[in-house]
Each structure stands twice: as structure tokens, then as C-alpha cells.
Design a protein around this motif. Sequence first.
Motif, short mmCIF file in Angstrom:
data_model
loop_
_atom_site.label_atom_id
_atom_site.label_comp_id
_atom_site.label_asym_id
_atom_site.label_seq_id
_atom_site.Cartn_x
_atom_site.Cartn_y
_atom_site.Cartn_z
N LEU A 1 -4.21 0.99 8.17
CA LEU A 1 -3.15 1.77 7.52
C LEU A 1 -2.87 2.99 8.37
N CYS B 1 -5.94 8.58 0.45
CA CYS B 1 -6.15 7.57 -0.58
C CYS B 1 -4.93 6.66 -0.69
N TRP B 2 -5.17 5.38 -0.58
CA TRP B 2 -4.10 4.39 -0.63
C TRP B 2 -4.22 3.56 -1.90
N HIS B 3 -3.13 3.43 -2.63
CA HIS B 3 -3.07 2.57 -3.81
C HIS B 3 -2.54 1.22 -3.34
N ALA C 1 0.84 -1.20 0.00
CA ALA C 1 0.00 0.00 0.00
C ALA C 1 0.87 1.24 0.00
N LYS C 2 0.52 2.20 -0.87
CA LYS C 2 1.24 3.46 -0.96
C LYS C 2 0.24 4.60 -0.85
N LEU C 3 0.52 5.53 0.07
CA LEU C 3 -0.33 6.70 0.26
C LEU C 3 -0.15 7.65 -0.92
N ASP C 4 -1.25 8.07 -1.51
CA ASP C 4 -1.24 8.96 -2.67
C ASP C 4 -0.46 10.24 -2.36
N SER D 1 4.67 4.21 2.51
CA SER D 1 4.20 2.92 2.00
C SER D 1 4.34 1.88 3.11
#
Length: 163
Positions: free
Chosen positions: A139, A144-146, A115-118, A123
Amino acid sequence: MRSLLPIGLLVSTVVLLAGCTSSDSSAGVASPAPATPSPTRTTCASPIDFGPLPEWARAGFSGDSSMPHAMGDRGDIVAAIFGYPLAVSRPDGSSNKILWVSKVEAPPGDLVIEAKLDDSDVSVTRRVPGGPGPSIIDLPQHGCWHLNLSWPGHTDAMGLVYG
């Protein structure tokens, strides 16, 4: 009077060019995002559907399977969100429970969530032991997390918002 004609022509030309210049220069400037959310995938979150889960994801459910859920970009996984809306902290003690359901058969193995924070360098990696299934996915920050999702032989991605 003769000298006014060239000045008038010069002023008109400058006004016309200024109009063209400001119009042309704005073509490279991004417009602000519309105020209303889009029903399709944006650069951030996957759409949350509140209707019934896809038929292939209903095993173990009886009756109406309507609940908040997000589909992976490739359509190979669905996140059934029992703890909706997802949140960084929950004063009521509830959790960010997500049931991950794979559309495709996979050999046993963990579901790995990168997961990476926009718009940041933040991450984290989370694991769901045994592959797609029930999980608590917390998280560290709101936004927004990708999510890049991988499980044996398969990958998919989605975006989820944590408030």
C-alpha cells in the motif's frame, strides 16, 4: 452591609453556574484516546493475534501454525501475515506477504481488496487472482488502512496498519 449580600449571592451563583457550564460543555468534546492499545477492534486496525491460526485456516501447515494474523470483522476470512509488521518500504528486500484464507467455500474468482487510508481520501484497489490465497499486498502510504474484501458470493472487512 446590605449591598454586600446581593453581590456575594451573585458571585456564588456565577461560580456555581461556571462550574456547571464547564462540566456540561465538556460533554460534547471528545476525550483524547487512551495511551494503551485496546485488545478489541477499534476504529482503526483489527487485532493481530500471534497464536495458532483458526483450525479452519490451517490447511497446508504442519506443526505449529502460530503466526501473526488478523480475522475479518465477520469472521469469514483471515489474513495470515508472513511479512509482519506490514510496511510501506522494506530496505531488507522482504515483502508484505499475506495468505488470505476463506472460512467459507466460494466459487473461483478474484479476491478484491478496496483499501482506504484512515482520515484521508487516499484509496487503492488490489486483486488476488483466483480468490483468497497467497499475495503481496503493498500500500502506498503508512497508516491505518480499512480493507473491504470481496470474493465470489462473500464479503468481509478488516483494518491493517502499514508502518
